[in-house]
Design an enzyme around this catalytic site. Structure first.
Site, PDB file in Angstrom:
ATOM      1  N   ASP A  13      36.804  41.789  -6.492  1.00 46.99           N
ATOM      2  CA  ASP A  13      36.556  43.011  -7.250  1.00 46.99           C
ATOM      3  C   ASP A  13      37.881  43.508  -7.808  1.00 46.99           C
ATOM      4  O   ASP A  13      38.965  43.080  -7.374  1.00 46.99           O
ATOM      5  CB  ASP A  13      35.918  44.055  -6.320  1.00 46.99           C
ATOM      6  N   ASP A  15      38.641  47.331  -9.110  1.00 47.43           N
ATOM      7  CA  ASP A  15      38.974  48.674  -8.636  1.00 47.43           C
ATOM      8  C   ASP A  15      38.838  48.753  -7.123  1.00 47.43           C
ATOM      9  O   ASP A  15      37.812  48.376  -6.555  1.00 47.43           O
ATOM     10  CB  ASP A  15      38.048  49.712  -9.285  1.00 47.43           C
TER      11      ASP A  15
END
EC number: 3.1.3.5
Length: 259
Positions: A13, A15
Site C-alpha cells: 500500500d 498511504d
C-alpha cells in the site's frame, strides 16, 4: 500451518506504509531502492482513484521515492480493467477525478450522462449534490453501480475526510442498490495486479496499514501479509478482527532485509 514459499514479489500500500501526509516514512526509500536493485517484481497499490499512475510517480519522485509508472496500480486502473472485461467499449457516468476518467478513456469507454451502462463512483474532493442526484436517477433508471473502493474515510493534514465508501452509502440509501467495489479488499484488484507483473500469490507478499482492506485483500488473494503500524491501525486493533496478518511490524524499515 504449512510453510510458505520464499517471497519473490511484493505488493505494498502507499498511504500509511510508504508515505504519511505527504512525507516519506523512514525506510521507504531503502525498501523501494532494494526492490529495484534486486529486480524484484513489485507494485505500489492505492485505493485512491484521484491520480493517474503518472501523477503518482511524479508525486512520489518529489518525495524521494523513485517508483516507475508501471509499478503503480490504482483502484481506478483495477476498475477500468474490470469494466473492460465485463462490457468492452461501454459507457459510463463518472463521478471522480483524472485518475478514473483517464483510465476509462484508455480502455475506450465513452463518458456520458445519457443512458449509461454504468455509474462509476470514485474519489474526489469536490462531490457535488447535482452530480450525486444525477447518479441516483441514472441508477434508478437501470445503470449498474460500480465504485472504485469501499474506504469510508481518507487521510488529510486536517484529519479524516469522507471518502468513496461513505458517498457510496448515500447513493445506496437513496436507490436501494449496492455497488460493486473494484478496489481493495476485493481480491480481483490483487489478482489483476499480480498478473500485471507476472507474479504468483504463493510467492508474493502484501504490506499494508489497514486490516479491513490491505490485510484482508492479501489474505483472500492467498498472499503472505504484513501489517505496519505507521498508518491507521494500532496493535490493539488487530485482535478485533476475525483474521490476522502473517506478521505485524513497526514499519516498512523492518522489511528491507526481507527483500
Amino acid at each position: 500451518m504449512a510453510e510458505r514459499k520464499p517471497i519473490e514479489s511484493w505488493l505494498t500500500d502507499m498511504d500509511g506504509v510508504l508515505i504519511h501526509e505527504g512525507v516519506p516514512i523512514p525506510g521507504a526509500d531503502a525498501f523501494i531502492r532494494k526492490l529495484r536493485d534486486r529486480e524484484r517484481p513489485f507494485l505500489v497499490l492505492t485505493n485512491n482513484s484521484i491520480y493517474t499512475a503518472r501523477d503518482l510517480h511524479a508525486r512520489l519522485y518529489r518525495m524521494g521515492l523513485d517508483v516507475p509508472v508501471e509499478n503503480i496500480w490504482t483502484s481506478a486502473l483495477a476498475t477500468a480493467r474490470f469494466l473492460d472485461d465485463q462490457r468492452p467499449g461501454g459507457t459510463a457516468y463518472v463521478i471522480g477525478e483524472a485518475g478514473l476518467t483517464t483510465a476509462l478513456h484508455d480502455i475506450g469507454y465513452v463518458l456520458t450522462d445519457h443512458d449509461p451502462d454504468y455509474v462509476v463512483l470514485g474519489e474526489t474532493r469536490t462531490y457535488s449534490f447535482e452530480a450525486l442526484t444525477k447518479a441516483i436517477r441514472l441508477i434508478n433508471g437501470g445503470a449498474r453501480f460500480i465504485c472504485t473502493n469501499p474506504d469510508e474515510t481518507g487521510p488529510s493534514t486536517e484529519g479524516p475526510l469522507p471518502a468513496t465508501g461513505s458517498v457510496a452509502a448515500l447513493i445506496t440509501k437513496a436507490t436501494g442498490r449496492d455497488p460493486y467495489f473494484a478496489g481493495k479488499p476485493n481480491p480481483l484488484m490483487m489478482r489483476t495486479g499480480l498478473n500485471a507483473i507476472g507474479a504468483h500469490s504463493e510467492t508474493s507478499a502484501m504490506i499494508g496499514d489497514r486490516m479491513d482492506t490491505d490485510v484482508l485483500a492479501g489474505l483472500e488473494a492467498g498472499m503472505e501479509t504484513f501489517l505496519v503500524l505507521t498508518g491507521l491501525t494500532s496493535p490493539g486493533d488487530v485482535d478485533r478482527y476475525p483474521f490476522r496478518p502473517s506478521s505485524v511490524v513497526d514499519s516498512i524499515a523492518d522489511l528491507v532485509d526481507r527483500v
